[in-house]
Motif scaffolding. Structure first.
Motif, PDB file in Angstrom:
ATOM      1  N   ASP A   8      96.452  62.426 -79.091  1.00 28.97           N
ATOM      2  CA  ASP A   8      97.734  62.040 -78.513  1.00 28.97           C
ATOM      3  C   ASP A   8      97.858  60.522 -78.537  1.00 28.97           C
ATOM      4  O   ASP A   8      96.916  59.802 -78.900  1.00 28.97           O
ATOM      5  N   ALA A   9      99.036  60.032 -78.162  1.00 25.28           N
ATOM      6  CA  ALA A   9      99.309  58.601 -78.276  1.00 25.28           C
ATOM      7  C   ALA A   9      98.355  57.769 -77.431  1.00 25.28           C
ATOM      8  O   ALA A   9      97.865  56.723 -77.876  1.00 25.28           O
ATOM      9  N   LYS A  10      98.071  58.224 -76.207  1.00 24.11           N
ATOM     10  CA  LYS A  10      97.197  57.443 -75.336  1.00 24.11           C
ATOM     11  C   LYS A  10      95.788  57.348 -75.906  1.00 24.11           C
ATOM     12  O   LYS A  10      95.178  56.257 -75.904  1.00 24.11           O
ATOM     13  N   THR A  11      95.283  58.461 -76.401  1.00 24.43           N
ATOM     14  CA  THR A  11      93.933  58.448 -76.965  1.00 24.43           C
ATOM     15  C   THR A  11      93.863  57.579 -78.212  1.00 24.43           C
ATOM     16  O   THR A  11      92.907  56.811 -78.401  1.00 24.43           O
ATOM     17  N   ILE A  12      94.878  57.681 -79.072  1.00 26.02           N
ATOM     18  CA  ILE A  12      94.905  56.833 -80.274  1.00 26.02           C
ATOM     19  C   ILE A  12      94.926  55.361 -79.868  1.00 26.02           C
ATOM     20  O   ILE A  12      94.169  54.538 -80.410  1.00 26.02           O
ATOM     21  N   ILE A  22      91.526  54.290 -78.573  1.00 28.93           N
ATOM     22  CA  ILE A  22      90.536  54.155 -79.649  1.00 28.93           C
ATOM     23  C   ILE A  22      90.717  52.823 -80.361  1.00 28.93           C
ATOM     24  O   ILE A  22      89.762  52.054 -80.552  1.00 28.93           O
ATOM     25  N   PHE A  23      91.955  52.525 -80.778  1.00 28.00           N
ATOM     26  CA  PHE A  23      92.190  51.311 -81.562  1.00 28.00           C
ATOM     27  C   PHE A  23      92.175  50.047 -80.705  1.00 28.00           C
ATOM     28  O   PHE A  23      92.084  48.940 -81.245  1.00 28.00           O
ATOM     29  N   ALA A  24      92.220  50.221 -79.382  1.00 28.28           N
ATOM     30  CA  ALA A  24      92.061  49.077 -78.478  1.00 28.28           C
ATOM     31  C   ALA A  24      90.614  48.883 -78.060  1.00 28.28           C
ATOM     32  O   ALA A  24      90.295  47.951 -77.315  1.00 28.28           O
ATOM     33  N   GLY A  25      89.717  49.762 -78.522  1.00 25.93           N
ATOM     34  CA  GLY A  25      88.299  49.639 -78.208  1.00 25.93           C
ATOM     35  C   GLY A  25      87.910  50.169 -76.847  1.00 25.93           C
ATOM     36  O   GLY A  25      86.796  49.920 -76.373  1.00 25.93           O
ATOM     37  N   LYS A  26      88.784  50.959 -76.214  1.00 26.73           N
ATOM     38  CA  LYS A  26      88.478  51.491 -74.888  1.00 26.73           C
ATOM     39  C   LYS A  26      87.757  52.839 -74.966  1.00 26.73           C
ATOM     40  O   LYS A  26      87.048  53.222 -74.031  1.00 26.73           O
ATOM     41  N   ILE A  27      87.953  53.573 -76.021  1.00 24.15           N
ATOM     42  CA  ILE A  27      87.197  54.807 -76.290  1.00 24.15           C
ATOM     43  C   ILE A  27      86.289  54.514 -77.472  1.00 24.15           C
ATOM     44  O   ILE A  27      86.772  54.131 -78.544  1.00 24.15           O
ATOM     45  N   THR A  28      84.999  54.710 -77.302  1.00 27.50           N
ATOM     46  CA  THR A  28      84.044  54.227 -78.311  1.00 27.50           C
ATOM     47  C   THR A  28      83.141  55.304 -78.893  1.00 27.50           C
ATOM     48  O   THR A  28      82.383  55.028 -79.824  1.00 27.50           O
ATOM     49  N   THR A  29      83.175  56.527 -78.347  1.00 21.97           N
ATOM     50  CA  THR A  29      82.372  57.621 -78.917  1.00 21.97           C
ATOM     51  C   THR A  29      83.255  58.839 -79.109  1.00 21.97           C
ATOM     52  O   THR A  29      84.237  59.057 -78.383  1.00 21.97           O
ATOM     53  N   TRP A  30      82.870  59.679 -80.083  1.00 21.96           N
ATOM     54  CA  TRP A  30      83.710  60.814 -80.447  1.00 21.96           C
ATOM     55  C   TRP A  30      83.697  61.933 -79.404  1.00 21.96           C
ATOM     56  O   TRP A  30      84.612  62.748 -79.362  1.00 21.96           O
ATOM     57  N   ASN A  31      82.683  61.979 -78.562  1.00 23.58           N
ATOM     58  CA  ASN A  31      82.656  63.030 -77.534  1.00 23.58           C
ATOM     59  C   ASN A  31      83.199  62.529 -76.194  1.00 23.58           C
ATOM     60  O   ASN A  31      82.942  63.117 -75.145  1.00 23.58           O
ATOM     61  N   ASP A  32      83.976  61.458 -76.239  1.00 31.12           N
ATOM     62  CA  ASP A  32      84.615  60.960 -75.022  1.00 31.12           C
ATOM     63  C   ASP A  32      85.457  62.079 -74.406  1.00 31.12           C
ATOM     64  O   ASP A  32      86.121  62.845 -75.126  1.00 31.12           O
ATOM     65  N   PRO A  33      85.472  62.196 -73.092  1.00 26.11           N
ATOM     66  CA  PRO A  33      86.228  63.274 -72.438  1.00 26.11           C
ATOM     67  C   PRO A  33      87.705  63.316 -72.824  1.00 26.11           C
ATOM     68  O   PRO A  33      88.297  64.398 -72.880  1.00 26.11           O
ATOM     69  N   ALA A  34      88.291  62.175 -73.104  1.00 31.08           N
ATOM     70  CA  ALA A  34      89.708  62.158 -73.481  1.00 31.08           C
ATOM     71  C   ALA A  34      89.943  62.880 -74.808  1.00 31.08           C
ATOM     72  O   ALA A  34      90.977  63.541 -74.989  1.00 31.08           O
ATOM     73  N   ILE A  35      88.986  62.758 -75.735  1.00 30.51           N
ATOM     74  CA  ILE A  35      89.130  63.436 -77.031  1.00 30.51           C
ATOM     75  C   ILE A  35      88.771  64.906 -76.901  1.00 30.51           C
ATOM     76  O   ILE A  35      89.471  65.784 -77.440  1.00 30.51           O
ATOM     77  N   ASN A  59     104.475  49.370 -88.558  1.00 31.26           N
ATOM     78  CA  ASN A  59     104.955  50.683 -88.148  1.00 31.26           C
ATOM     79  C   ASN A  59     104.009  51.328 -87.136  1.00 31.26           C
ATOM     80  O   ASN A  59     104.439  51.921 -86.141  1.00 31.26           O
ATOM     81  N   PHE A  60     102.708  51.204 -87.385  1.00 29.05           N
ATOM     82  CA  PHE A  60     101.712  51.819 -86.499  1.00 29.05           C
ATOM     83  C   PHE A  60     101.698  51.132 -85.133  1.00 29.05           C
ATOM     84  O   PHE A  60     101.692  51.803 -84.088  1.00 29.05           O
ATOM     85  N   THR A  61     101.708  49.810 -85.125  1.00 26.76           N
ATOM     86  CA  THR A  61     101.662  49.110 -83.840  1.00 26.76           C
ATOM     87  C   THR A  61     102.974  49.241 -83.068  1.00 26.76           C
ATOM     88  O   THR A  61     102.981  49.158 -81.836  1.00 26.76           O
ATOM     89  N   THR A  62     104.078  49.450 -83.771  1.00 29.23           N
ATOM     90  CA  THR A  62     105.336  49.774 -83.083  1.00 29.23           C
ATOM     91  C   THR A  62     105.182  51.064 -82.294  1.00 29.23           C
ATOM     92  O   THR A  62     105.556  51.149 -81.113  1.00 29.23           O
ATOM     93  N   TYR A  63     104.611  52.063 -82.945  1.00 32.80           N
ATOM     94  CA  TYR A  63     104.360  53.345 -82.282  1.00 32.80           C
ATOM     95  C   TYR A  63     103.448  53.163 -81.071  1.00 32.80           C
ATOM     96  O   TYR A  63     103.750  53.655 -79.969  1.00 32.80           O
ATOM     97  N   GLN A 123     102.544  53.582 -75.586  1.00 31.05           N
ATOM     98  CA  GLN A 123     101.528  53.274 -74.580  1.00 31.05           C
ATOM     99  C   GLN A 123     101.459  51.769 -74.311  1.00 31.05           C
ATOM    100  O   GLN A 123     100.436  51.116 -74.571  1.00 31.05           O
ATOM    101  N   PRO A 124     102.507  51.186 -73.751  1.00 35.42           N
ATOM    102  CA  PRO A 124     102.508  49.733 -73.543  1.00 35.42           C
ATOM    103  C   PRO A 124     101.451  49.245 -72.560  1.00 35.42           C
ATOM    104  O   PRO A 124     101.029  48.081 -72.631  1.00 35.42           O
ATOM    105  N   SER A 125     101.021  50.117 -71.650  1.00 37.33           N
ATOM    106  CA  SER A 125     100.001  49.684 -70.691  1.00 37.33           C
ATOM    107  C   SER A 125      98.617  49.660 -71.326  1.00 37.33           C
ATOM    108  O   SER A 125      97.710  48.972 -70.827  1.00 37.33           O
ATOM    109  N   VAL A 126      98.438  50.398 -72.411  1.00 39.19           N
ATOM    110  CA  VAL A 126      97.170  50.402 -73.144  1.00 39.19           C
ATOM    111  C   VAL A 126      97.248  49.431 -74.318  1.00 39.19           C
ATOM    112  O   VAL A 126      96.371  48.583 -74.505  1.00 39.19           O
ATOM    113  N   TRP A 127      98.312  49.584 -75.102  1.00 35.59           N
ATOM    114  CA  TRP A 127      98.497  48.715 -76.267  1.00 35.59           C
ATOM    115  C   TRP A 127      99.405  47.563 -75.845  1.00 35.59           C
ATOM    116  O   TRP A 127     100.620  47.612 -75.970  1.00 35.59           O
TER     117      TRP A 127
END
Length: 383
Positions: A160-164, A167-180, A208-212, A217-221
């Protein structure tokens, strides 16, 4: 065999377009469009316009920029020059959107391909390049930004948008993170570290990607949307092919790229808004997303800059990360014959015929009919 962008299947299809018999191309144009950008009518009783005759055109077009457009440009060039045998079209995909616009502003290109419309400053600079009439942005290519990944043992993934964004903000760092894991019931996700891959060059795909990300998710991105990657997370790679190849070569890697360039890479399904519906890319889904989210926000007379609000994409039939790419050109050419030739080629691209060729050979999505019509109107005024 692969091309320099790593797009084996797509490039071969585009090259194959050059073998289309002239009669077949003309028949397609006659039954679907007048080739000038006016969309065909949806009613069976309306008269169908005759195909445009390009056979008298001659000359050379020099252009470049967006690598997202590369496969479509190859197909469009092959189909157009099958009708206009006296025309040669050179499109340099190695420049990327940023390099393409720079070269166009420097006067080196007849038009530039870019996945981000000219900025306000660039729009002003175009008056130096083109004269007082300046330039215009013409939407020509619609696709989607795919979230690609390589994770051994995982062939399907929902994000989902928050998880993406995390991830790209460096807040989720492993693939088995509970959010994923919460989004992927029944999938065994390893503790493998996540390796982010992003563009290192100025990129409209990044815009285009950073617009999304920023809209969703403006509070994350917290970074503004733009053509330059805004943080130091992960590995920067040149061009879409650099991102795709680096993701494919690793394990635990994730990146983003235009759908047409991902080749055999695995792409995640992305949630539409907060609907709980996870959608894979489709041509119809990209068209539906632009229909829902895009409005013309002109920077000048005839300009077709599109403002996209991804928060308006709520249909489960729509792909939530659209990618809209433009060709930019002068409104008035110093050489009127060159202007006529440029407008004719771009008119072919935005016609119903051109959009079908892009869809068939590059996996592009047809522009909504209203955008085709507006593009044809602007191109008819090029001098």
């Amino acid at each position: 065999m692969t091309d320099s962008e790593g797009n084996t299947v797509k490039f071969n299809k585009a090259a194959a377009a050059g073998t289309i018999a002239l009669a077949s191309v003309l028949a397609l144009a006659a039954c679907s469009s007048d080739g000038s950008g006016s969309p065909s009518t949806s009613t069976s009783t309306a008269s169908k316009p005759a195909a445009v005759d390009y056979s008298s055109l001659s000359g050379t077009l020099t252009a470049g920029g967006s690598s997202a457009q590369a496969n479509a440009q190859a197909a469009w060039t092959a189909a157009f020059t099958a009708q206009a045998s006296g025309v040669k079209i050179n499109y340099d995909k190695s420049q990327g959107s940023g390099g393409g616009v720079t070269n166009w502003l420097n006067g080196s290109y007849d038009f530039a391909g870019t996945d981000a419309a000219l900025s306000a400053d660039q729009f002003t600079q175009a008056q130096t390049t083109c004269g007082s009439a300046g330039g215009v942005n013409i939407p020509v290519y619609l696709s989607g930004v795919s979230i690609i990944y390589k994770l051994d043992g995982v062939s399907k993934l929902n994000l989902d948008a928050k998880t993406i964004a995390e991830i790209f903000a460096g807040k989720i760092t492993t693939w088995n993170d509970p959010a994923i894991t919460a989004l992927n019931s029944g999938v065994t996700l390893p503790s493998t570290p996540i390796s982010v891959v992003h563009r290192s060059d100025g990129s409209g795909t990044t815009a285009n990607f950073t617009t999304y990300l920023h809209q969703q998710q403006p509070s994350v991105w917290t970074w503004d949307a733009g053509t330059a990657w805004p943080n130091s997370i992960g590995s920067g790679q040149q061009g879409g092919s650099g991102v795709v190849n680096t993701v494919a070569a690793g394990n635990g890697t994730i990146g983003y790229a235009d759908q047409s360039s991902i080749g055999d890479a695995t792409a995640a399904s992305v949630e539409v808004g907060s609907t709980g519906k996870f959608v894979a890319y489709s041509e119809a889904g990209a068209t539906a997303s632009l229909d829902a989210s895009g409005v013309i926000d002109a920077q000048g007379d005839g300009d077709l800059t599109v403002a996209i609000d991804t928060t308006k994409i709520t249909s489960a039939k729509a792909y939530p990360i659209p990618l809209l790419s433009y060709d930019v050109l002068c409104k008035s050419f110093k050489d009127s014959a060159q202007g006529k030739l440029t407008a004719a080629y771009l008119g072919f691209i935005v016609s119903s015929t051109g959009q079908k060729i892009g869809a068939k050979n590059a996996g592009a999505a047809p522009l909504p009919a209203s955008f085709q019509t507006k593009a044809a109107d602007t191109l008819s005024s090029i001098k």
